[in-house]
Design a protein around this motif. Structure first.
Motif, PDB file in Angstrom:
ATOM      1  N   SER A   1       0.756  -1.312  -0.090  1.00  0.00           N
ATOM      2  CA  SER A   1      -0.125  -0.038   0.206  1.00  0.00           C
ATOM      3  C   SER A   1       0.878   1.019  -0.031  1.00  0.00           C
ATOM      4  CB  SER A   1      -0.770   0.047   1.358  1.00  0.00           C
ATOM      5  OG  SER A   1      -0.105   0.193   2.245  1.00  0.00           O
ATOM      6  N   SER A   2       0.393   2.183  -0.268  1.00  0.00           N
ATOM      7  CA  SER A   2       0.983   3.657  -0.248  1.00  0.00           C
ATOM      8  C   SER A   2       1.654   4.115   1.027  1.00  0.00           C
ATOM      9  CB  SER A   2       0.111   4.794  -0.819  1.00  0.00           C
ATOM     10  OG  SER A   2      -1.007   4.721   0.014  1.00  0.00           O
ATOM     11  N   LYS A   3       0.938   3.563   2.168  1.00  0.00           N
ATOM     12  CA  LYS A   3       1.137   3.849   3.455  1.00  0.00           C
ATOM     13  C   LYS A   3       2.414   3.055   3.816  1.00  0.00           C
ATOM     14  CE  LYS A   3       0.062   3.429   8.191  1.00  0.00           C
ATOM     15  NZ  LYS A   3      -1.026   3.029   9.410  1.00  0.00           N
ATOM     16  N   GLU A   4       2.509   1.644   3.248  1.00  0.00           N
ATOM     17  CA  GLU A   4       3.723   0.934   3.387  1.00  0.00           C
ATOM     18  C   GLU A   4       4.798   1.493   2.998  1.00  0.00           C
ATOM     19  OE1 GLU A   4       2.062  -3.804   4.173  1.00  0.00           O
ATOM     20  OE2 GLU A   4       1.612  -2.670   2.302  1.00  0.00           O
ATOM     21  N   LEU A   5       4.743   1.934   1.631  1.00  0.00           N
ATOM     22  CA  LEU A   5       5.716   2.559   0.776  1.00  0.00           C
ATOM     23  C   LEU A   5       6.267   3.697   1.698  1.00  0.00           C
ATOM     24  CD1 LEU A   5       4.447   1.949  -2.673  1.00  0.00           C
ATOM     25  CD2 LEU A   5       6.479   0.768  -1.780  1.00  0.00           C
ATOM     26  N   VAL A   6       5.533   4.498   2.130  1.00  0.00           N
ATOM     27  CA  VAL A   6       6.094   5.694   2.910  1.00  0.00           C
ATOM     28  C   VAL A   6       6.798   5.349   4.143  1.00  0.00           C
ATOM     29  CG1 VAL A   6       5.320   7.734   4.293  1.00  0.00           C
ATOM     30  CG2 VAL A   6       4.138   7.064   1.981  1.00  0.00           C
ATOM     31  N   GLU A   7       6.630   4.410   4.537  1.00  0.00           N
ATOM     32  CA  GLU A   7       7.286   3.771   5.795  1.00  0.00           C
ATOM     33  C   GLU A   7       8.497   3.246   5.473  1.00  0.00           C
ATOM     34  OE1 GLU A   7       4.635   0.673   7.858  1.00  0.00           O
ATOM     35  OE2 GLU A   7       3.436   2.383   8.595  1.00  0.00           O
ATOM     36  N   VAL A   8       8.650   2.651   4.341  1.00  0.00           N
ATOM     37  CA  VAL A   8      10.022   2.048   3.849  1.00  0.00           C
ATOM     38  C   VAL A   8      10.582   3.329   3.347  1.00  0.00           C
ATOM     39  CG1 VAL A   8      11.101   1.234   1.819  1.00  0.00           C
ATOM     40  CG2 VAL A   8       9.085   0.106   2.812  1.00  0.00           C
ATOM     41  N   SER A   9       9.968   4.307   2.832  1.00  0.00           N
ATOM     42  CA  SER A   9      11.005   5.530   2.490  1.00  0.00           C
ATOM     43  C   SER A   9      11.433   6.153   3.664  1.00  0.00           C
ATOM     44  CB  SER A   9      10.083   6.548   1.544  1.00  0.00           C
ATOM     45  OG  SER A   9      10.890   7.822   1.535  1.00  0.00           O
ATOM     46  N   SER A  10      10.545   6.423   4.842  1.00  0.00           N
ATOM     47  CA  SER A  10      10.969   6.930   6.043  1.00  0.00           C
ATOM     48  C   SER A  10      12.021   6.207   6.763  1.00  0.00           C
ATOM     49  CB  SER A  10       9.551   7.131   7.006  1.00  0.00           C
ATOM     50  OG  SER A  10       9.979   7.734   8.286  1.00  0.00           O
ATOM     51  N   THR A  11      11.896   4.884   6.669  1.00  0.00           N
ATOM     52  CA  THR A  11      13.248   3.918   7.330  1.00  0.00           C
ATOM     53  C   THR A  11      14.296   4.418   6.552  1.00  0.00           C
ATOM     54  OG1 THR A  11      11.497   2.469   7.925  1.00  0.00           O
ATOM     55  CG2 THR A  11      13.655   1.823   8.027  1.00  0.00           C
ATOM     56  N   ILE A  12      14.395   4.431   5.279  1.00  0.00           N
ATOM     57  CA  ILE A  12      15.677   4.903   4.511  1.00  0.00           C
ATOM     58  C   ILE A  12      16.268   5.925   4.929  1.00  0.00           C
ATOM     59  CG2 ILE A  12      16.735   5.075   2.253  1.00  0.00           C
ATOM     60  CD1 ILE A  12      14.321   3.261   1.287  1.00  0.00           C
ATOM     61  N   TYR A  13      15.341   7.031   5.179  1.00  0.00           N
ATOM     62  CA  TYR A  13      15.868   8.495   5.464  1.00  0.00           C
ATOM     63  C   TYR A  13      16.187   8.566   6.943  1.00  0.00           C
ATOM     64  CZ  TYR A  13      15.417  13.197   6.865  1.00  0.00           C
ATOM     65  OH  TYR A  13      15.548  14.522   7.515  1.00  0.00           O
ATOM     66  N   ALA A  14      15.505   7.827   7.773  1.00  0.00           N
ATOM     67  CA  ALA A  14      16.204   7.308   9.149  1.00  0.00           C
ATOM     68  C   ALA A  14      17.515   6.765   9.421  1.00  0.00           C
ATOM     69  CB  ALA A  14      15.281   6.899   9.884  1.00  0.00           C
ATOM     70  N   SER A  15      17.665   6.038   8.324  1.00  0.00           N
ATOM     71  CA  SER A  15      19.001   5.243   8.029  1.00  0.00           C
ATOM     72  C   SER A  15      20.193   6.242   7.698  1.00  0.00           C
ATOM     73  CB  SER A  15      19.149   4.126   7.318  1.00  0.00           C
ATOM     74  OG  SER A  15      18.113   3.193   7.669  1.00  0.00           O
ATOM     75  N   ARG A  16      19.890   7.182   6.809  1.00  0.00           N
ATOM     76  CA  ARG A  16      20.667   8.160   6.426  1.00  0.00           C
ATOM     77  C   ARG A  16      20.876   9.254   7.778  1.00  0.00           C
ATOM     78  NH1 ARG A  16      18.370   9.561   2.467  1.00  0.00           N
ATOM     79  NH2 ARG A  16      17.641  11.774   2.806  1.00  0.00           N
ATOM     80  N   GLN A  17      19.778   9.762   8.384  1.00  0.00           N
ATOM     81  CA  GLN A  17      20.052  10.583   9.427  1.00  0.00           C
ATOM     82  C   GLN A  17      20.872  10.121  10.414  1.00  0.00           C
ATOM     83  OE1 GLN A  17      19.315  13.504   8.017  1.00  0.00           O
ATOM     84  NE2 GLN A  17      18.393  13.971  10.070  1.00  0.00           N
ATOM     85  N   ALA A  18      20.920   8.858  10.874  1.00  0.00           N
ATOM     86  CA  ALA A  18      21.465   8.045  11.720  1.00  0.00           C
ATOM     87  C   ALA A  18      23.096   8.283  11.510  1.00  0.00           C
ATOM     88  CB  ALA A  18      20.952   6.671  12.212  1.00  0.00           C
ATOM     89  N   LYS A  19      23.483   7.785  10.394  1.00  0.00           N
ATOM     90  CA  LYS A  19      24.659   7.614   9.783  1.00  0.00           C
ATOM     91  C   LYS A  19      25.475   8.979   9.858  1.00  0.00           C
ATOM     92  CE  LYS A  19      27.784   5.252   6.451  1.00  0.00           C
ATOM     93  NZ  LYS A  19      27.570   4.399   5.271  1.00  0.00           N
ATOM     94  N   GLN A  20      24.704   9.866   9.440  1.00  0.00           N
ATOM     95  CA  GLN A  20      25.375  11.286   9.269  1.00  0.00           C
ATOM     96  C   GLN A  20      25.721  11.786  10.611  1.00  0.00           C
ATOM     97  OE1 GLN A  20      22.399  13.500   6.925  1.00  0.00           O
ATOM     98  NE2 GLN A  20      23.217  12.685   5.117  1.00  0.00           N
ATOM     99  N   TYR A  21      24.794  11.424  11.607  1.00  0.00           N
ATOM    100  CA  TYR A  21      24.871  12.060  12.954  1.00  0.00           C
ATOM    101  C   TYR A  21      26.085  11.334  13.649  1.00  0.00           C
ATOM    102  CZ  TYR A  21      23.442  13.712  17.514  1.00  0.00           C
ATOM    103  OH  TYR A  21      23.393  14.461  18.874  1.00  0.00           O
ATOM    104  N   VAL A  22      26.111  10.019  13.372  1.00  0.00           N
ATOM    105  CA  VAL A  22      27.382   9.342  14.063  1.00  0.00           C
ATOM    106  C   VAL A  22      28.492   9.864  13.557  1.00  0.00           C
ATOM    107  CG1 VAL A  22      28.433   7.020  14.219  1.00  0.00           C
ATOM    108  CG2 VAL A  22      25.956   7.227  14.735  1.00  0.00           C
ATOM    109  N   LEU A  23      28.745   9.866  12.177  1.00  0.00           N
ATOM    110  CA  LEU A  23      30.063  10.352  11.582  1.00  0.00           C
ATOM    111  C   LEU A  23      30.471  11.845  11.871  1.00  0.00           C
ATOM    112  CD1 LEU A  23      29.440   9.142   7.939  1.00  0.00           C
ATOM    113  CD2 LEU A  23      30.788   8.231   9.756  1.00  0.00           C
ATOM    114  N   SER A  24      29.288  12.560  12.195  1.00  0.00           N
ATOM    115  CA  SER A  24      29.586  14.056  12.811  1.00  0.00           C
ATOM    116  C   SER A  24      30.074  13.957  14.314  1.00  0.00           C
ATOM    117  CB  SER A  24      28.150  15.009  13.028  1.00  0.00           C
ATOM    118  OG  SER A  24      27.440  14.531  13.837  1.00  0.00           O
ATOM    119  N   LEU A  25      29.733  13.094  15.042  1.00  0.00           N
ATOM    120  CA  LEU A  25      30.339  12.850  16.257  1.00  0.00           C
ATOM    121  C   LEU A  25      31.533  12.328  16.314  1.00  0.00           C
ATOM    122  CD1 LEU A  25      27.306  11.055  18.258  1.00  0.00           C
ATOM    123  CD2 LEU A  25      27.770  13.728  18.252  1.00  0.00           C
TER     124      LEU A  25
END
Length: 781
Positions: free
Chosen positions: A80-104
């Protein structure tokens, strides 16, 4: 785990999860019995706690449990479109976490576990962009998802507009308004209709789709818009088909990246769980225990995690080195059971990778089993008494216990004849002790008070009871068995003295002897605690004085070296200037000789020599560098007060080393000083000794500022409390507390404490030259 209420700790843990992934791991959490796994889990929690302490937070928003969706996509299902949005959001969260750790990492913050985790995260930007280009944040498929969808929706909107125009012309017409129940356009069965009064049904033709509950109104689709409504429905079917096609295509892309998505989800779950445990530790004001596999426990100011901090009393608990068994005696409601549960629950928490509510430096071991027989487990269904229920548990425990077990017995031997119960309790304790297990048992039986004295490796303990207030203090006293306090309590409650004395006469001599011995032990313990506190305070003040003197000595030596260097440089410059002037004078003499073609006369040479003498530099010694020579009118004796001129410090003569040298005491430092460097102040005077706490002013050595940056909240406030008292004793008009900016929690805590202190007149943040909002200045009364 049930008896020790381990699940209640897990319930608190789940509340701190940022996503369902972390919550799921919290629900499944169990203690580990592998030493290295426990250490690794503790390091994970500690690393997350370090990030929270330094940064206050970690970006974990937008993480979803998408593994069921991934599985469906892999087998060809449409997401469903909602499930696909959750997939996209999780990918975005992965990128945010990685960038934050590298900044630390760029800030030189040591976080090897997080760094290793984010290195494994896959940046699936292409899949994220494909989903975001087709579906908006609300889960709606956008017109731009495909050219065909845009065309269909354009057609749909045009047709819909035409339907509404036709119906609006009908509702606005004066001839038809009287036939309508209301001048509105509504929808029934996905088709546009108008509300028509029953009696005018034949005036419009078309189809009836619905009627009101009273039957007075019919919802009619007029014949003039039937064809347009048909076209509208056709466009909607085409739209639905195109959306399904787009969703299927996107689901295929998800299936292609299934492995990377699944890996990301598992890593994000672990990161979320790390910070879930760290947040619980921050809430409990907990710390990382030092784990060992030697059966040794040393808890410092341990608190039960499920009891309010305002109510619980922190206790030290040590077990496993000098003694492996503790027998706690004392009255009911004194805190014995809480002590058992605290040790047991903190053991389970530590082996689960959770931080424990105790001070830094606490040590925990990894047990292979934790057994607890606590509380009244009477079973009506099994027709078991309290004693039988306890014995059933104990029998099972004795079958399994070994040298890697922790055993907790509450009211051992209770529920039967006191004499038999005491004998049974001793036998059970001996059995567990000989198997090498670590055991803590509570009991009422006075016979067990002597148990620890007769066996090596067993320690008596008790919970303190305040006879004056008739209330327990809940403090655990290791090494001191509990007293009954029955006579003292009865006396405080008003029982006649002759009755109490008669009761004492019925006690055996041995019992009286034991009670007197326990009372003596308690008195000795209290006296030792007071003396220890005083010695610790004196040692800290001596160390502070020593640091101050060493700092002054270092400052003096640096200043002396600086002045020597400056004097040397001035001398070089003066000599250079003198040489230049001498050259000018010599050149002048030669010129005079050449011009006059005669020898220079005597008076001219005298004048030139005088100019050379005037050009010679005279180096003046700085007043600070000139050592005053002490002229002593009498011989200095041990005890005389003197001033050491070099350091500008007062001291006392200890002894005479030679005719030219004395040994002098300056504060806590002893040194040999030349006689010429000493100035006699006077002979010692007899002064009345005063408590150290009464000494104020310059004799009380404390700095005008306190630096608590980077410290844990409760440790910082503890230091602040003591520092304010020291500053008041020193007579300071104001003090500065350096707490840093950070998240503001420490600054708020410092301000709240100072504003409520009875000896603080005013509180403000530091000025531009005082550290700004990173410091707080308090004026003292």
């Amino acid at each position: 785990m049930r008896v020790l209420e381990y699940n209640k700790v897990k319930e608190q843990l789940q509340k701190h999860a940022a996503s369902s992934l972390g919550r799921g791991l919290a629900i499944d959490l169990k203690p580990s019995f592998d030493f290295y796994e426990v250490k690794e889990n503790q390091n994970k929690t500690d690393e997350a706690a370090k990030v929270l302490r330094l940064k206050g937070t970690f970006p974990l928003g937008g993480i979803f449990e998408i593994r069921p969706s991934i599985k469906r996509a892999e087998i060809g299902g449409m997401l469903s479109s909602k499930e696909l949005v959750e997939v996209s959001s999780t990918i975005y969260a992965s990128r945010q976490a990685k960038q934050y750790v590298l900044s630390l990492v760029d800030e030189d913050i040591d976080i090897p576990i997080l760094e290793q985790y984010v290195e494994q995260l896959q940046m699936l930007n292409d899949l994220e962009n494909k989903i975001n280009n087709c579906i908006d944040d609300n889960g709606a498929v956008m017109d731009g998802a495909s050219d065909r969808l845009r065309s269909i929706r354009t057609k749909l909107r045009t047709t819909e507009s035409r339907v509404r125009e036709k119906l609006e012309s009908i509702t606005r017409s004066s001839s038809t308004q009287k036939m309508l129940s209301d001048n509105i356009i509504t929808i029934r069965n996905d088709r546009y209709v108008i509300p028509v009064k029953q009696e005018y049904r034949s005036s419009f033709g078309g189809m009836v789709h619905d009627q009101s509950s009273s039957g007075a109104t019919l919802f009619i689709e007029p014949q003039s818009v039937v064809e347009l409504n048909n076209k509208l429905q056709e466009a909607k079917v085409q739209e639905k088909q195109e959306i399904e096609k787009i969703l299927l295509e996107l689901s295929g892309f998800v299936a292609e990246d299934a492995y990377g998505l699944r890996e990301n989800v598992e890593i994000l779950a672990q990161i979320d769980f790390m910070f879930t445990k760290a947040k619980l530790g921050r809430t409990m004001k907990a710390s990382k225990p030092e784990m060992n596999n030697e059966g040794y426990v040393d808890l410092k100011k341990a608190r039960h995690p499920l009891i309010s901090e305002d109510e619980i009393v922190a206790n030290d608990i040590t077990l496993g080195k000098e003694y492996t068994s503790i027998v706690i005696t004392g009255p009911n409601t004194g805190g014995k059971t809480v002590t058992l549960k605290t040790l047991g629950l903190l053991t389970l928490m530590a082996q689960s990778g959770l931080q424990i509510p105790a001070l830094d430096g606490s040590k925990m071991t990894v047990f292979q089993a934790v057994y607890a027989d606590i509380g009244d487990e009477q079973s009506i269904e099994q027709s078991l008494s309290t004693f039988s229920s306890h014995m059933t548990n104990i029998v099972e425990i004795l079958k399994k216990v070994d040298h890697e077990s922790l055993v907790l017995f509450d009211e051992l031997g209770a529920g039967t004849d006191p004499q038999e119960g005491a004998a049974l309790a001793i036998a059970i304790l001996d059995e567990v002790y000989h198997k090498g297990a670590r055991v803590i048992a509570t009991t009422h039986y006075p016979e067990l008070k002597a148990y620890g004295y007769n066996r090596e490796g067993v320690l008596n303990a008790s919970v303190e009871f305040d006879v004056e207030s008739l209330r327990p203090t809940y403090r655990l006293l290791l090494g001191v068995p509990g007293r009954s306090n029955a006579f003292e309590i009865s006396k405080r409650l008003g029982l006649q003295s002759d009755v109490i004395e008669k009761a004492k006469s019925h006690m055996s001599a041995e019992s009286n002897k034991v009670e007197n011995m326990i009372a003596s032990l308690e008195e000795s313990r209290k006296r030792s605690e007071l003396e220890m506190e005083e010695s610790v305070r004196l040692r800290k003040e001596s160390e502070s004085l020593q640091r101050d003197l060493e700092a002054k000595l270092e400052e003096f030596q640096l200043e002396r070296d600086r002045m020597y260097d400056k004097a040397q440089e001035e001398a070089k410059q003066a000599i250079k200037k003198a040489k230049a002037e001498a050259d000018v004078i010599i050149k002048s003499l030669r010129k005079m000789q050449q011009e006059k073609q005669v020898e220079v006369r005597e008076h001219e040479l005298i004048d030139a020599r005088k100019q050379l003498e005037e050009a010679t530099p005279e180096l003046k010694k700085s007043k600070k560098m000139v050592k005053k020579k002490a002229i002593q009118s009498k011989e200095m004796l041990p005890g005389d007060e003197v001033k050491v001129l070099t350091f500008d410090q007062k001291g006392y003569i200890i002894s005479k080393v030679s005719n030219k040298e004395y040994e002098v005491q300056i504060g806590i430092m002893k040194m040999k000083v030349k006689k010429d460097d000493l100035q006699l102040i006077g002979s010692p005077k007899k002064v009345e000794k005063k408590p150290l706490a009464a000494v104020k002013g310059k004799q009380y050595h404390v700095k005008p500022e306190l630096d608590i940056r980077g410290e844990r909240y409760e440790d910082a406030l503890y230091r602040l409390e003591k520092y304010v008292d020291d500053a008041l004793l020193a007579g300071y008009p104001s003090i500065t507390i350096i707490h840093g900016k950070g998240t503001g929690v420490l600054r708020k805590g410092v301000n709240d404490y100072l504003k409520n202190h009875r000896s603080v007149k005013a509180v403000r943040l530091g000025g531009m030259s005082e550290g700004g909002s990173g410091a707080t200045v308090a004026e003292l009364k």
